[in-house]
Design a protein around this motif. Sequence first.
Motif, mmCIF file in Angstrom:
data_model
loop_
_atom_site.group_PDB
_atom_site.id
_atom_site.type_symbol
_atom_site.label_atom_id
_atom_site.label_comp_id
_atom_site.label_asym_id
_atom_site.label_seq_id
_atom_site.Cartn_x
_atom_site.Cartn_y
_atom_site.Cartn_z
ATOM 1 N N GLY A 107 0.811 -1.212 0.000
ATOM 2 C CA GLY A 107 0.000 0.000 0.000
ATOM 3 C C GLY A 107 0.840 1.255 0.000
ATOM 4 N N PRO A 108 0.187 2.433 -0.011
ATOM 5 C CA PRO A 108 0.913 3.706 -0.072
ATOM 6 C C PRO A 108 1.698 4.013 1.198
ATOM 7 C CG PRO A 108 -1.436 4.073 0.231
ATOM 8 C CD PRO A 108 -1.275 2.623 -0.039
ATOM 9 N N GLU A 109 1.217 3.521 2.339
ATOM 10 C CA GLU A 109 1.928 3.767 3.588
ATOM 11 C C GLU A 109 3.045 2.734 3.749
ATOM 12 O OE1 GLU A 109 -0.802 3.766 6.777
ATOM 13 O OE2 GLU A 109 -1.938 5.509 6.051
ATOM 14 N N LEU A 110 3.916 3.027 4.724
ATOM 15 C CA LEU A 110 5.036 2.127 4.950
ATOM 16 C C LEU A 110 4.499 0.741 5.285
ATOM 17 C CD1 LEU A 110 8.130 2.193 5.083
ATOM 18 C CD2 LEU A 110 7.943 2.516 7.547
ATOM 19 N N PRO A 111 4.693 -0.232 4.427
ATOM 20 C CA PRO A 111 4.038 -1.530 4.590
ATOM 21 C C PRO A 111 4.764 -2.462 5.544
ATOM 22 C CG PRO A 111 5.288 -1.508 2.563
ATOM 23 C CD PRO A 111 5.479 -0.162 3.199
ATOM 24 N N ARG A 112 4.900 -2.023 6.772
ATOM 25 C CA ARG A 112 5.520 -2.906 7.750
ATOM 26 C C ARG A 112 4.510 -3.958 8.207
ATOM 27 N NH1 ARG A 112 9.098 1.130 11.687
ATOM 28 N NH2 ARG A 112 9.929 2.442 10.032
ATOM 29 N N GLY A 113 5.006 -5.163 8.442
ATOM 30 C CA GLY A 113 4.139 -6.234 8.902
ATOM 31 C C GLY A 113 4.716 -6.845 10.166
ATOM 32 N N ASN A 114 4.921 -8.155 10.134
ATOM 33 C CA ASN A 114 5.456 -8.851 11.291
ATOM 34 C C ASN A 114 6.936 -8.552 11.468
ATOM 35 O OD1 ASN A 114 2.936 -10.122 11.627
ATOM 36 N ND2 ASN A 114 3.504 -11.715 10.157
ATOM 37 N N VAL A 115 7.336 -8.256 12.710
ATOM 38 C CA VAL A 115 8.750 -8.068 13.021
ATOM 39 C C VAL A 115 9.407 -9.435 13.095
ATOM 40 C CG1 VAL A 115 10.433 -7.155 14.642
ATOM 41 C CG2 VAL A 115 8.273 -5.952 14.283
ATOM 42 N N MET A 116 10.439 -9.651 12.285
ATOM 43 C CA MET A 116 11.114 -10.944 12.247
ATOM 44 C C MET A 116 12.395 -10.967 13.062
ATOM 45 S SD MET A 116 10.678 -11.986 8.272
ATOM 46 C CE MET A 116 11.583 -10.539 7.749
ATOM 47 N N GLY A 117 12.906 -9.801 13.407
ATOM 48 C CA GLY A 117 14.133 -9.754 14.187
ATOM 49 C C GLY A 117 14.657 -8.343 14.288
ATOM 50 N N SER A 118 15.474 -8.113 15.290
ATOM 51 C CA SER A 118 16.123 -6.811 15.467
ATOM 52 C C SER A 118 17.397 -7.016 16.264
ATOM 53 C CB SER A 118 15.191 -5.832 16.181
ATOM 54 O OG SER A 118 14.918 -6.273 17.497
ATOM 55 N N ARG A 119 18.348 -6.100 16.063
ATOM 56 C CA ARG A 119 19.589 -6.154 16.830
ATOM 57 C C ARG A 119 20.329 -4.830 16.719
ATOM 58 N NH1 ARG A 119 22.381 -10.950 13.497
ATOM 59 N NH2 ARG A 119 20.493 -11.838 14.364
ATOM 60 N N LEU A 120 21.221 -4.612 17.688
ATOM 61 C CA LEU A 120 22.083 -3.432 17.685
ATOM 62 C C LEU A 120 23.364 -3.752 16.937
ATOM 63 C CD1 LEU A 120 21.755 -2.109 21.357
ATOM 64 C CD2 LEU A 120 20.715 -1.161 19.298
ATOM 65 N N LEU A 121 23.779 -2.828 16.079
ATOM 66 C CA LEU A 121 25.003 -3.011 15.317
ATOM 67 C C LEU A 121 25.950 -1.852 15.589
ATOM 68 C CD1 LEU A 121 23.602 -4.104 11.838
ATOM 69 C CD2 LEU A 121 24.381 -5.552 13.716
ATOM 70 N N PRO A 122 27.243 -2.124 15.758
ATOM 71 C CA PRO A 122 28.211 -1.041 15.958
ATOM 72 C C PRO A 122 28.370 -0.202 14.695
ATOM 73 C CG PRO A 122 29.331 -3.156 15.774
ATOM 74 C CD PRO A 122 27.868 -3.452 15.832
ATOM 75 N N PHE A 131 19.979 -13.534 10.150
ATOM 76 C CA PHE A 131 18.750 -13.614 10.934
ATOM 77 C C PHE A 131 18.038 -14.923 10.617
ATOM 78 C CE2 PHE A 131 19.734 -9.185 10.257
ATOM 79 C CZ PHE A 131 19.395 -8.543 11.453
ATOM 80 N N ASN A 132 17.619 -15.632 11.650
ATOM 81 C CA ASN A 132 16.877 -16.879 11.466
ATOM 82 C C ASN A 132 15.405 -16.552 11.203
ATOM 83 O OD1 ASN A 132 15.421 -19.341 11.826
ATOM 84 N ND2 ASN A 132 17.139 -20.173 12.987
ATOM 85 N N ILE A 133 14.918 -16.904 10.016
ATOM 86 C CA ILE A 133 13.525 -16.624 9.650
ATOM 87 C C ILE A 133 12.855 -17.905 9.136
ATOM 88 C CG2 ILE A 133 13.875 -14.175 9.195
ATOM 89 C CD1 ILE A 133 14.089 -14.822 6.226
#
Length: 334
Positions: A107-122, A131-133
């Motif tokens: 769609g026209p808006e940011l099409p974010r869905g399910n969060v599959m992972g996140s992490r901090l990077l230097p 990332f395990n998906i």
Amino acid sequence: MTELHFWTEIFQNKELKRDVRRRRKTPQFMMELYEALADSNQNMLEGNIVRSFEAQSSGSYHFFNLTSFRLEEHVTKAEFRWFHHKKPFMGRHHFYKVELYEVLDTGPELPRGNVMGSRLLPVYTKGWEVFNITRMVTKWIFNNGANNSILVVAALPSSNGFGSSIQMDRHSVETNAYLVIYSDDERKHYQHPPFHTGHTINISHSFLKPMEGLVQSTLRRRRSLRTLSSTCHRTNLYVDFAKIGWSGWIISPRGYNAYSCTGSCLFPLDRSLRATNHATVRSIMNVLKLPQEAGKPCCVPDALHPISILYFDEEENVVLKHYKDMVASSCGCH
């Protein structure tokens, strides 16, 4: 598709695949995985196949064409590999946050869905992030590979958490993202009869007594024939993929020694010939001509080892597969 049909199809389509290697570069991590398997000479994979799908990327969106994945394969693991670069000077910030989203619509808006992972990077390092998906990719496979892409969002820390987005990398390092699927085709391979176990066949004494003279005369005859016909043994049989027209789609190895079994299985069969009990009985029946059509045992591989092959599939994805029963490691009379 059976293993035989696979190799037959490859042979029939070899001309179509001849120049594939000139168009697509092999990911370095796939080469490293292949070399690790080749060095260890055993299967360390989760399954027997690893497929790498290069992302069709547009900015932070990464779409994957999974049409070449075979539905009969069982997904054991799936990874999203994303390459991050060093960031330019960002003041007091030393880390930034990366989030992965499954895109559910366009769609026209940011099409974010399910969060599959996140992490901090230097900020000041670069390299591949994995990332395990598995769960999400398994769902895609059940839906015939349908996916709207993966969205990668990077943000700098702020007083309210991580809110301010930062510019994503547009550098070219092979490609910025890959989907790697580990799977198993769960093929059941024929199991050869066991090696000679040392157990003797129970043959009555009345049968063995007249056989003693026959054995002795056969041994003398075998000694005289030894110069004409060698006993069962293993010989070299090098398979050169270039000579059979497969070098355009097979990345590595360029060839391998499959070995071959040759020689005779003369009566009586001793322990060194690794004869099965069936072959021993058959050799006795053959020398006594009981019945007339009883043939001699044959010198064949009695143990086979696998090899790993790195190749391009029909969609030019790089695939690593561990093929069973490719090398004759020993020979025996069967």
